[in-house]
Design a protein around this motif. Structure first.
Motif, short mmCIF file in Angstrom:
data_model
loop_
_atom_site.label_atom_id
_atom_site.label_comp_id
_atom_site.label_asym_id
_atom_site.label_seq_id
_atom_site.Cartn_x
_atom_site.Cartn_y
_atom_site.Cartn_z
N PRO A 33 0.83 -1.20 0.00
CA PRO A 33 0.00 0.00 0.00
C PRO A 33 0.87 1.25 0.00
N CYS A 34 0.43 2.28 -0.67
CA CYS A 34 1.17 3.54 -0.72
C CYS A 34 0.17 4.67 -0.90
N TYR A 35 0.45 5.78 -0.27
CA TYR A 35 -0.37 6.99 -0.44
C TYR A 35 0.53 8.19 -0.79
N LEU A 49 4.93 6.49 12.36
CA LEU A 49 3.96 5.79 11.52
C LEU A 49 4.02 4.29 11.76
N ARG A 50 5.22 3.76 11.92
CA ARG A 50 5.37 2.33 12.17
C ARG A 50 4.74 1.95 13.51
N LYS A 51 4.88 2.81 14.50
CA LYS A 51 4.24 2.56 15.80
C LYS A 51 2.72 2.59 15.66
N GLU A 61 -2.24 -4.37 6.40
CA GLU A 61 -3.42 -3.53 6.60
C GLU A 61 -3.21 -2.49 7.69
N GLY A 62 -2.44 -2.83 8.72
CA GLY A 62 -2.12 -1.84 9.74
C GLY A 62 -1.27 -0.71 9.17
N TRP A 63 -0.32 -1.07 8.35
CA TRP A 63 0.55 -0.10 7.69
C TRP A 63 -0.26 0.77 6.74
N LYS A 64 -1.18 0.15 6.00
CA LYS A 64 -2.01 0.90 5.08
C LYS A 64 -2.86 1.93 5.82
N GLN A 65 -3.45 1.54 6.92
CA GLN A 65 -4.31 2.46 7.66
C GLN A 65 -3.50 3.64 8.20
N ALA A 66 -2.30 3.35 8.70
CA ALA A 66 -1.46 4.43 9.23
C ALA A 66 -1.03 5.38 8.11
N LEU A 67 -0.64 4.84 6.96
CA LEU A 67 -0.25 5.66 5.82
C LEU A 67 -1.42 6.51 5.32
N ARG A 68 -2.58 5.89 5.22
CA ARG A 68 -3.77 6.58 4.71
C ARG A 68 -4.14 7.75 5.61
N GLU A 69 -4.14 7.51 6.90
CA GLU A 69 -4.49 8.55 7.86
C GLU A 69 -3.50 9.71 7.77
#
Length: 207
Positions: A33-35, A49-51, A61-69
């Motif tokens: 995922p990338c934004y 972001l990693r935290k 999916e956790g990484w995607k949600q953090a990146l998206r936010e």
């Protein structure tokens, strides 16, 4: 239907997110995922972001949600800038473009293998405008959208008074790079300015 190029503004946040949610990587791209916010993020922000990703359950999916936010907040604040190509009300392509001094890094990079210190000699604001990433939905590839986005970028950079436009294609030509291929910049009148192991810096004088 003709494509319309729009500069990214806060009111286009949902269109931006929808592009990356639904179309940018619909072909199973390894960039998912990338934004497109990592160019603007320093090492401390990436660590945070990693935290946050772990708080969201970790994994992809956790990484995607953090990146998206993070990206949503950065678009709304005007920190992420660039251009969206629309067909009707749907974004079909994107390029990330900003003053060079706003980027922590340009060119090809791996978030899992970043240098410890991102600091480098940056030009003063208003001197170089850079385009660092292109993303075209699979169903729209081969229709000249990257060239259209680059043309709009160059027109705006010149009208905004920049001395140079800059692009950072990858040295690797075996796979389509997210930074855009060297030939894209050559066709638009860019010339090679410098290079390292991974990236070619292409520039075009605007004055």
């Amino acid at each position: 239907m003709a494509f319309v190029i729009k500069a990214l503004t806060p009111d286009l946040t949902e269109a931006y997110l929808d592009f990356f949610d639904r179309r940018a990587f619909s072909d199973g791209s390894p960039y998912y995922p990338c934004y497109c916010n990592a160019f603007n993020l320093g090492m401390t922000e990436i660590s945070e972001l990693r935290k946050q990703a772990q708080l969201y359950g970790g994994g992809t999916e956790g990484w995607k949600q953090a990146l998206r936010e993070s990206a949503a907040a950065m678009v709304r604040s005007g920190r992420i800038k660039g251009y969206l190509a629309f067909e009707g009300d749907q974004a079909a392509a994107w390029c990330n473009a900003n003053d060079r001094a706003n980027y922590c890094r340009t060119g090809e990079f791996d978030l899992d293998d970043l240098p410890e210190n991102d600091s480098c000699e940056l030009p003063p604001y208003g001197q170089i405008k850079s385009v660092v990433c292109f993303a075209v939905s699979p169903q729209y590839r081969g229709r000249g959208l990257a060239s259209m986005l680059l043309e709009r970028f160059l027109a705006d950079a010149k009208s905004e008074g920049y001395a140079f436009a800059e692009g950072c294609p990858s040295v690797n030509t075996e796979e389509p790079p997210f930074t855009g291929p060297k030939r894209l910049f050559e066709k638009a009148g860019f010339e090679e300015y410098a290079r390292n192991d991974h990236t070619i810096v292409m520039r075009k004088a605007l004055k």
